[in-house]
Design a protein around this motif. Sequence first.
Motif, PDB file in Angstrom:
ATOM      1  N   VAL A  97       0.830  -1.205   0.000  1.00 32.43           N
ATOM      2  CA  VAL A  97       0.000   0.000   0.000  1.00 32.43           C
ATOM      3  C   VAL A  97       0.861   1.250   0.000  1.00 32.43           C
ATOM      4  O   VAL A  97       0.577   2.220  -0.713  1.00 32.43           O
ATOM      5  CB  VAL A  97      -0.948  -0.008   1.215  1.00 32.43           C
ATOM      6  N   GLY A 136       1.288   1.584  -9.307  1.00 28.64           N
ATOM      7  CA  GLY A 136       0.677   2.857  -8.942  1.00 28.64           C
ATOM      8  C   GLY A 136       1.122   3.995  -9.847  1.00 28.64           C
ATOM      9  O   GLY A 136       0.317   4.835 -10.268  1.00 28.64           O
ATOM     10  N   THR A 158      -6.836   2.272  -3.364  1.00 23.93           N
ATOM     11  CA  THR A 158      -5.774   1.839  -2.446  1.00 23.93           C
ATOM     12  C   THR A 158      -6.164   2.095  -0.995  1.00 23.93           C
ATOM     13  O   THR A 158      -5.880   1.272  -0.116  1.00 23.93           O
ATOM     14  CB  THR A 158      -4.456   2.553  -2.756  1.00 23.93           C
ATOM     15  N   ALA A 183       2.304   1.573  -3.571  1.00 19.39           N
ATOM     16  CA  ALA A 183       1.315   2.001  -4.556  1.00 19.39           C
ATOM     17  C   ALA A 183       0.940   3.462  -4.358  1.00 19.39           C
ATOM     18  O   ALA A 183       0.856   4.234  -5.313  1.00 19.39           O
ATOM     19  CB  ALA A 183       0.074   1.116  -4.460  1.00 19.39           C
ATOM     20  N   SER A 216      -6.550  -0.954   1.674  1.00 14.74           N
ATOM     21  CA  SER A 216      -5.745  -1.011   2.890  1.00 14.74           C
ATOM     22  C   SER A 216      -6.625  -1.082   4.127  1.00 14.74           C
ATOM     23  O   SER A 216      -6.334  -1.817   5.069  1.00 14.74           O
ATOM     24  CB  SER A 216      -4.827   0.214   2.977  1.00 14.74           C
TER      25      SER A 216
END
Length: 240
Positions: A30, A168, A199, A33, A203
């Motif tokens: 995460v 990303g 994202t 990205a 997450s």
Amino acid sequence: MADERQVLEEHDEPHDQDFGERLNWLRAGVLGAGDGIVSTAGIVIGVAAATTERSTILTAGLAGLVAGAMSMAVGEYVSVSTQRDAEVALIAKETRELREEPEAELSELADLYAQKGLSEELAHEVAVQLTAHDALGAHLDAELGIDRNALTKPWHAAYASFVAFTVGALVPLVAILLVGVSARVPVTVVAVVLALLVTGSLSARLGGAPAGPALRRNVLGGVLAMAVTYGIGAAVGTQI
């Protein structure tokens, strides 16, 4: 009904041994990205504000993508390697203490469980049984919160960060190159906001946290970064 609810809540809690490793991957992925989306968006929008040359935007975007992905991978590898080195050193220390001072270590383990609320007799019995079953594992868990079978993996974190950053970064880079000059900035902003929503939601869902705070942080941070770099690019482009 309350008892059933409590049972269900306890059942939903992440007690599996791989949860820590999964969170490590999640954190690296995460973070990578999000960084890829925001930093590359900032670069390409800043450059687009200064020039309309597609090749210049592409060059800047690709340079930012490669540099950012490598930086994320190296940073994660170094960070997780340091953590793993510390864990290995602590395991070696605990192994040596168990070999040289078994009685003192047994007493220490019993004290730890007594501090958690067990009676002295029960704490001692628990310590004896856990020591007989797996002395090192018991001490690592009670004293240090370490599972020697699930140590952090530097290469996994580095790979996850590199791939996540690259994926990303492709969002704003592709968005800004596929449309005409007049639509570049608004289309890229929309694409970035949507990507950050994805994202942030992912997450929050995988981490079992509320989605709202994660979405707000992601979107506001990304929009702020794009606004700042666009302003700088426009100012520089005007001067040039």
